[in-house]
Design a protein around this motif. Structure first.
Motif, mmCIF file in Angstrom:
data_model
loop_
_atom_site.group_PDB
_atom_site.id
_atom_site.type_symbol
_atom_site.label_atom_id
_atom_site.label_comp_id
_atom_site.label_asym_id
_atom_site.label_seq_id
_atom_site.Cartn_x
_atom_site.Cartn_y
_atom_site.Cartn_z
ATOM 1 N N ALA B 2 33.997 29.705 -28.099
ATOM 2 C CA ALA B 2 33.715 30.234 -26.379
ATOM 3 C C ALA B 2 35.032 30.508 -26.389
ATOM 4 O O ALA B 2 35.642 31.371 -25.274
ATOM 5 N N GLY B 3 36.134 29.698 -26.689
ATOM 6 C CA GLY B 3 37.032 29.536 -25.922
ATOM 7 C C GLY B 3 37.176 28.729 -25.063
ATOM 8 O O GLY B 3 36.637 28.615 -24.253
ATOM 9 N N LYS B 24 35.884 25.729 -18.170
ATOM 10 C CA LYS B 24 35.790 24.262 -18.939
ATOM 11 C C LYS B 24 36.483 24.925 -19.981
ATOM 12 O O LYS B 24 36.463 26.226 -21.139
ATOM 13 N N PRO B 25 37.100 23.728 -20.446
ATOM 14 C CA PRO B 25 38.100 24.067 -21.506
ATOM 15 C C PRO B 25 37.573 23.989 -23.247
ATOM 16 O O PRO B 25 36.510 24.210 -23.852
ATOM 17 N N ILE B 26 37.844 24.210 -24.173
ATOM 18 C CA ILE B 26 37.447 23.711 -26.066
ATOM 19 C C ILE B 26 37.467 22.663 -25.894
ATOM 20 O O ILE B 26 38.236 22.166 -25.368
ATOM 21 N N SER B 27 36.033 22.932 -26.633
ATOM 22 C CA SER B 27 34.893 21.187 -26.712
ATOM 23 C C SER B 27 36.350 20.872 -27.775
ATOM 24 O O SER B 27 36.616 21.089 -29.090
ATOM 25 N N PHE B 106 44.756 29.676 -23.534
ATOM 26 C CA PHE B 106 44.647 30.181 -22.344
ATOM 27 C C PHE B 106 42.789 30.700 -22.226
ATOM 28 O O PHE B 106 42.327 31.861 -23.193
ATOM 29 N N GLY B 107 42.292 30.812 -20.625
ATOM 30 C CA GLY B 107 41.493 31.663 -20.817
ATOM 31 C C GLY B 107 41.637 32.941 -20.647
ATOM 32 O O GLY B 107 42.879 33.039 -20.191
#
Lengths: 114, 115
Positions: B2-3, B24-27, B106-107
């Motif tokens: 989901a980014g 929430k960062p990328i897993s 980036f979000g």
């Protein structure tokens, strides 16, 4: 101090013409260099990077950049500009010492005219 | 994937109120960055974490700003009390330097308006 400079606030180019967005850096050692693009009301989007290897790197959407160590430059280029390329472009360098943080340029607004 | 996810997307608050921005960062990413963007000052790095540990907070403007990363999948940036000059777009970004990729993702940002 380690830094990155984008000397042009804005670049105008006609659609179909080649475009160049300039970036110069000042770091000791071997730099890690990046280009990002930002469209209105969006986050920055990664385009391409130079870590090591071939000085000419290719990225997303037909963009490429050439790492020139002697001129400490990493200019972004595209052979034929599109109106949809109009956006804000950021060059960034990762520090090679200290806390290894990323330093972003002030951004260059690219306007492609139809 | 989901980014990078940020919430809220927009926040309007009155001066003096507490503001909490979430990310929430990328897993699987081991670095997390908080940036602030304004017309006047451009893009500024506020703080970044490596494996949930703050590494460089020299960009945090004042004691009114604090950031935490309690686990690998969540971070907060808190402003207390907020002031009109804090109005900006706040971005969270993550990267996977442990895997040697280095680029940041980036979000969409949180647009903060303090009245």
């Amino acid at each position: 101090a380690q830094s990155v400079a984008q000397p042009e606030d804005q670049v105008n180019v006609a659609e179909g013409n080649p475009l160049t967005v300039k970036c110069t850096y000042s770091v000791s050692g071997n730099p890690y260099l990046f280009w990002y693009v930002q469209y209105p009301n969006r986050g920055l989007q990664f385009l391409l990077k130079y870590i090591t290897g071939d000085n000419l790197v290719k990225g997303s959407y037909g963009f490429e950049a050439e790492f020139n160590k002697s001129q400490t430059s990493f200019h972004l280029k595209k052979p034929s500009a599109l109106v949809s390329d109009s956006a804000l472009y950021f060059c960034a360098v990762r520090e090679t010492s200290g806390t290894y943080k990323y330093i972003f340029g002030t951004g260059t607004r690219l306007k492609v005219l139809a | 994937d989901a980014g990078v996810i940020q919430s809220p997307r927009h926040e309007v608050t009155e001066m003096g109120q507490e503001v909490t921005l979430r990310c929430k960062p990328i897993s699987g990413h081991d670095y997390l960055f908080w940036y602030r963007q304004t017309m006047m000052r451009g893009l500024e790095l506020l703080i970044y974490f490596n494996n949930n540990v703050p590494i460089d907070d020299s960009g945090m403007p004042e004691d009114r700003f604090s950031a935490k990363m309690p686990n690998a999948s969540f971070s907060t940036l808190k402003i207390q009390p907020s002031e009109p000059r804090d109005s900006a777009v706040y971005f969270c970004a993550s990267s996977s330097q442990g895997r040697g990729t280095y680029e940041q993702y980036f979000g969409p940002g949180t647009r903060l308006t303090v009245t």
